[in-house]
Scaffold this motif. Structure first.
Motif, PDB file in Angstrom:
ATOM      1  N   PRO A 143       0.809  -1.223   0.000  1.00 16.98           N
ATOM      2  CA  PRO A 143       0.000   0.000   0.000  1.00 16.98           C
ATOM      3  C   PRO A 143       0.844   1.276   0.000  1.00 16.98           C
ATOM      4  CG  PRO A 143      -0.907  -1.574   1.546  1.00 16.98           C
ATOM      5  CD  PRO A 143       0.406  -2.118   1.096  1.00 16.98           C
ATOM      6  N   TYR A 144       1.987   1.266   0.718  1.00 18.79           N
ATOM      7  CA  TYR A 144       2.870   2.430   0.731  1.00 18.79           C
ATOM      8  C   TYR A 144       3.448   2.686  -0.658  1.00 18.79           C
ATOM      9  CZ  TYR A 144       6.931   5.368   1.834  1.00 18.79           C
ATOM     10  OH  TYR A 144       7.874   6.373   1.859  1.00 18.79           O
ATOM     11  N   ALA A 145       3.899   1.633  -1.314  1.00 19.01           N
ATOM     12  CA  ALA A 145       4.436   1.786  -2.671  1.00 19.01           C
ATOM     13  C   ALA A 145       3.354   2.277  -3.636  1.00 19.01           C
ATOM     14  CB  ALA A 145       5.009   0.458  -3.155  1.00 19.01           C
ATOM     15  N   ASN A 146       2.135   1.747  -3.478  1.00 25.84           N
ATOM     16  CA  ASN A 146       1.032   2.188  -4.344  1.00 25.84           C
ATOM     17  C   ASN A 146       0.684   3.655  -4.099  1.00 25.84           C
ATOM     18  OD1 ASN A 146       0.742  -0.322  -5.562  1.00 25.84           O
ATOM     19  ND2 ASN A 146      -0.771  -1.037  -4.092  1.00 25.84           N
ATOM     20  N   SER A 147       0.798   4.103  -2.842  1.00 25.73           N
ATOM     21  CA  SER A 147       0.476   5.504  -2.525  1.00 25.73           C
ATOM     22  C   SER A 147       1.459   6.471  -3.163  1.00 25.73           C
ATOM     23  CB  SER A 147       0.467   5.705  -1.007  1.00 25.73           C
ATOM     24  OG  SER A 147       1.784   5.641  -0.467  1.00 25.73           O
ATOM     25  N   LEU A 148       2.651   5.963  -3.530  1.00 23.01           N
ATOM     26  CA  LEU A 148       3.650   6.790  -4.205  1.00 23.01           C
ATOM     27  C   LEU A 148       3.506   6.728  -5.725  1.00 23.01           C
ATOM     28  CD1 LEU A 148       6.807   5.943  -2.052  1.00 23.01           C
ATOM     29  CD2 LEU A 148       5.322   7.947  -1.878  1.00 23.01           C
ATOM     30  N   GLY A 149       2.466   6.031  -6.183  1.00 26.54           N
ATOM     31  CA  GLY A 149       2.187   5.987  -7.614  1.00 26.54           C
ATOM     32  C   GLY A 149       2.761   4.799  -8.347  1.00 26.54           C
TER      33      GLY A 149
ATOM     34  N   TYR B  65      11.043   4.440  -6.327  1.00 25.26           N
ATOM     35  CA  TYR B  65      11.144   2.987  -6.405  1.00 25.26           C
ATOM     36  C   TYR B  65      12.516   2.501  -5.967  1.00 25.26           C
ATOM     37  CZ  TYR B  65      11.578  -1.660  -8.440  1.00 25.26           C
ATOM     38  OH  TYR B  65      11.814  -2.993  -8.624  1.00 25.26           O
ATOM     39  N   TRP B  66      13.578   3.156  -6.439  1.00 24.15           N
ATOM     40  CA  TRP B  66      14.927   2.654  -6.176  1.00 24.15           C
ATOM     41  C   TRP B  66      15.336   2.864  -4.725  1.00 24.15           C
ATOM     42  CZ3 TRP B  66      16.582  -0.689  -9.392  1.00 24.15           C
ATOM     43  CH2 TRP B  66      16.201  -0.615 -10.733  1.00 24.15           C
ATOM     44  N   THR B  67      14.912   3.992  -4.121  1.00 26.08           N
ATOM     45  CA  THR B  67      15.244   4.184  -2.707  1.00 26.08           C
ATOM     46  C   THR B  67      14.468   3.209  -1.823  1.00 26.08           C
ATOM     47  OG1 THR B  67      13.613   5.977  -2.628  1.00 26.08           O
ATOM     48  CG2 THR B  67      15.928   6.594  -2.905  1.00 26.08           C
ATOM     49  N   ILE B  68      13.217   2.948  -2.179  1.00 30.16           N
ATOM     50  CA  ILE B  68      12.442   1.947  -1.439  1.00 30.16           C
ATOM     51  C   ILE B  68      13.103   0.585  -1.565  1.00 30.16           C
ATOM     52  CG2 ILE B  68      10.261   0.647  -1.422  1.00 30.16           C
ATOM     53  CD1 ILE B  68       8.807   3.204  -2.019  1.00 30.16           C
ATOM     54  N   LEU B  69      13.612   0.292  -2.766  1.00 34.70           N
ATOM     55  CA  LEU B  69      14.269  -0.989  -3.006  1.00 34.70           C
ATOM     56  C   LEU B  69      15.512  -1.140  -2.126  1.00 34.70           C
ATOM     57  CD1 LEU B  69      13.477  -3.274  -4.953  1.00 34.70           C
ATOM     58  CD2 LEU B  69      15.272  -2.462  -6.499  1.00 34.70           C
ATOM     59  N   VAL B  70      16.271  -0.064  -1.969  1.00 34.10           N
ATOM     60  CA  VAL B  70      17.477  -0.100  -1.144  1.00 34.10           C
ATOM     61  C   VAL B  70      17.117  -0.346   0.327  1.00 34.10           C
ATOM     62  CG1 VAL B  70      19.392   1.279  -0.233  1.00 34.10           C
ATOM     63  CG2 VAL B  70      18.864   1.332  -2.683  1.00 34.10           C
ATOM     64  N   PHE B  71      16.147   0.415   0.836  1.00 30.60           N
ATOM     65  CA  PHE B  71      15.743   0.248   2.229  1.00 30.60           C
ATOM     66  C   PHE B  71      15.156  -1.136   2.479  1.00 30.60           C
ATOM     67  CE2 PHE B  71      16.172   4.841   2.735  1.00 30.60           C
ATOM     68  CZ  PHE B  71      16.609   4.925   4.048  1.00 30.60           C
ATOM     69  N   CYS B  72      14.363  -1.623   1.522  1.00 32.69           N
ATOM     70  CA  CYS B  72      13.763  -2.947   1.675  1.00 32.69           C
ATOM     71  C   CYS B  72      14.823  -4.042   1.647  1.00 32.69           C
ATOM     72  CB  CYS B  72      12.722  -3.190   0.585  1.00 32.69           C
ATOM     73  SG  CYS B  72      11.171  -2.346   0.894  1.00 32.69           S
ATOM     74  N   SER B  73      15.902  -3.805   0.912  1.00 31.41           N
ATOM     75  CA  SER B  73      16.998  -4.777   0.877  1.00 31.41           C
ATOM     76  C   SER B  73      17.668  -4.874   2.247  1.00 31.41           C
ATOM     77  CB  SER B  73      18.028  -4.387  -0.188  1.00 31.41           C
ATOM     78  OG  SER B  73      17.451  -4.402  -1.477  1.00 31.41           O
ATOM     79  N   PHE B  74      17.933  -3.694   2.853  1.00 35.08           N
ATOM     80  CA  PHE B  74      18.500  -3.690   4.204  1.00 35.08           C
ATOM     81  C   PHE B  74      17.527  -4.318   5.199  1.00 35.08           C
ATOM     82  CE2 PHE B  74      21.326  -0.219   2.621  1.00 35.08           C
ATOM     83  CZ  PHE B  74      22.528  -0.798   2.980  1.00 35.08           C
TER      84      PHE B  74
END
Length: 433
Positions: free
Chosen positions: A250-256, A315-324
């Motif tokens: 839902p957070y990712a969807n809220s960012l479009g 997308y890419w910053t979320i991907l980095v944080f999600c990786s950590f």
């Protein structure tokens, strides 16, 4: 009381048990981890608030934990094999009933109660079997078994999204229920260990129903301060654990972001989770630091990462944080269950795991709805991650206290009732197995 072999096999058929547990983790925890993909679909279908929909997942988490003592007790009185097979039938029936889409209370009953109990009856005995089959290689064996959750989660993210697009959320749940029926096959592979009775050796495969009834659930373990403090850690960490998987999509969807982009975030999270479990399992096996010390470090780091995650807006910053986040989460999962053996010994592991999961349910039950309420109040999905991060950092404080208590009591505990994986002498002993 039922007693397992004093010297775990540390291999042999144990690797078949690890493989079976690998699939059990995938068909239970991985399904639950990716249930966030159905969140918006179910919310829109019933036209309810975020917090109302969150109660469905919270019920699953709560029943999963509340059923843990029952799963442990039944495993002692019957066998892990039987309990896992019953769990497979319960999980399957829950998904089939949920696929009918009758009403929201029916969703609470099917996805919440039946699915939660099915996961509990499968997950708890599988963990018990792996820990009893191994001593020297216990950290890495458990890491491999638990990594089934990550491997399946990576495939399930795009697969579930494709199922939703092709067959609707109701048809998807029906198909997932069919997949979970394979838990019965995994349970059939769980060959019970031989048990020792004074003057007699009995094979559980033929006499398990007669001998295992001697096992009793040790409720009095809750009186041990180190286990009590570890349970407080479990409650706080559970409140933080179960929030991110539910709100990431839902957070990712809220960012479009589109549905498939959001699903790819979950796949990357699962890959990082897998690497974290294997890396931390290998590190724990080296015994460079005590398991509880290692757990303190990774839990604290995980809380900090989740607290900072809302600053990611692309997308890419979320991907980095999600990786950590995924890597550190995997590190925690790799050692937080096996650390129970360091606290109470192998004899008390089954009962302590049941108590650990029972009380942890309160955190898992309250966490997601509290996060959902914060999201509804602030209109910001980032609030859910702030709550998760705070809970995890606070939980690390209690692990420090547990570690200090365990270290103080070490010289006073008889060798026969405590099994420690960190002391060099034990490392030498295990090499002779």
């Amino acid at each position: 009381m039922e007693r397992y072999l004093s010297t775990p096999p540390d291999g042999g058929y144990g690797w078949v048990v690890v493989t079976s547990a690998f699939f059990i983790m995938g068909l239970t925890a991985a399904v639950h981890k990716n249930f966030g993909l159905f969140f918006l679909e179910i919310q829109n279908h019933y036209s309810v608030l975020t917090s109302t929909t969150s109660w469905m997942t919270s019920t699953t988490i709560a029943v999963f934990h509340l059923g843990a003592p029952l799963a442990s007790a039944l495993s002692m009185h019957l066998s892990q094999r039987s309990v896992i097979m019953v769990g497979g039938l319960l999980a399957t029936s829950g998904m089939i009933i949920a696929s009918l889409g009758l009403s929201l209370p029916w969703m609470y009953l099917s996805v919440g109660v039946l699915q939660g109990l099915g996961i509990s009856f499968s997950w708890i005995p599988a963990n018990s079997m792996v820990n009893h089959y191994f001593k020297r290689w216990r950290p890495i064996a458990y890491s491999i078994a638990s990594s089934g959750e990550c491997v399946f989660a990576m495939g399930f993210s795009p697969f579930f999204q494709w199922l939703i697009d092709s067959y609707s959320w109701q048809g998807s749940l029906l198909i997932i229920g069919g997949l979970q029926l394979n838990l019965c096959v995994c349970g059939a592979l769980m060959k019970p260990l031989q048990t020792s009775i004074p003057g007699k050796l009995v094979l559980d495969s033929k006499d398990e129903s007669r001998t295992s009834k001697k096992g009793t659930f040790q409720w009095d373990l809750i009186q041990r301060p180190e286990l009590l403090l570890y349970i407080v850690f479990a409650i706080l960490s559970a409140a933080g654990f179960f929030i991110p998987p539910l709100f990431l999509v839902p957070y990712a969807n809220s960012l479009g972001m589109g549905q498939y982009w959001a699903a790819s975030v979950l796949s990357m999270l699962a890959l990082a989770d897998l690497l974290g479990r294997l890396a931390c399992g290998w590190l724990a096996n080296l015994r460079l630091v005590r398991n509880l010390q290692l757990l303190t470090m990774v839990v604290t780091a995980l809380g900090v990462v989740l607290f900072l995650l809302p600053i990611a807006q692309s997308y890419w910053t979320i991907l980095v944080f999600c990786s950590f986040y995924g890597f550190l989460f995997g590190c925690v999962v790799a050692i937080h269950v096996t650390s129970i053996v360091d606290i109470v010994g192998l004899d008390g592991f089954d009962s302590s795991l049941g108590l650990f999961m029972l009380f942890r349910s309160s955190g898992g039950f309250v966490g997601p709805p509290a996060a959902g309420w914060l999201v509804d109040w602030t209109h910001d999905f980032g609030a859910a991650f702030y709550l998760s991060g705070v809970c995890l950092v606070l939980s690390a404080v209690f692990v420090v206290l547990v570690d200090r208590l365990v270290e103080k009591k070490k010289p006073k505990l008889p060798d026969t009732c405590t099994e420690t994986t960190d002391h060099p002498m034990h490392k030498a002993d295990s090499a002779d197995v």
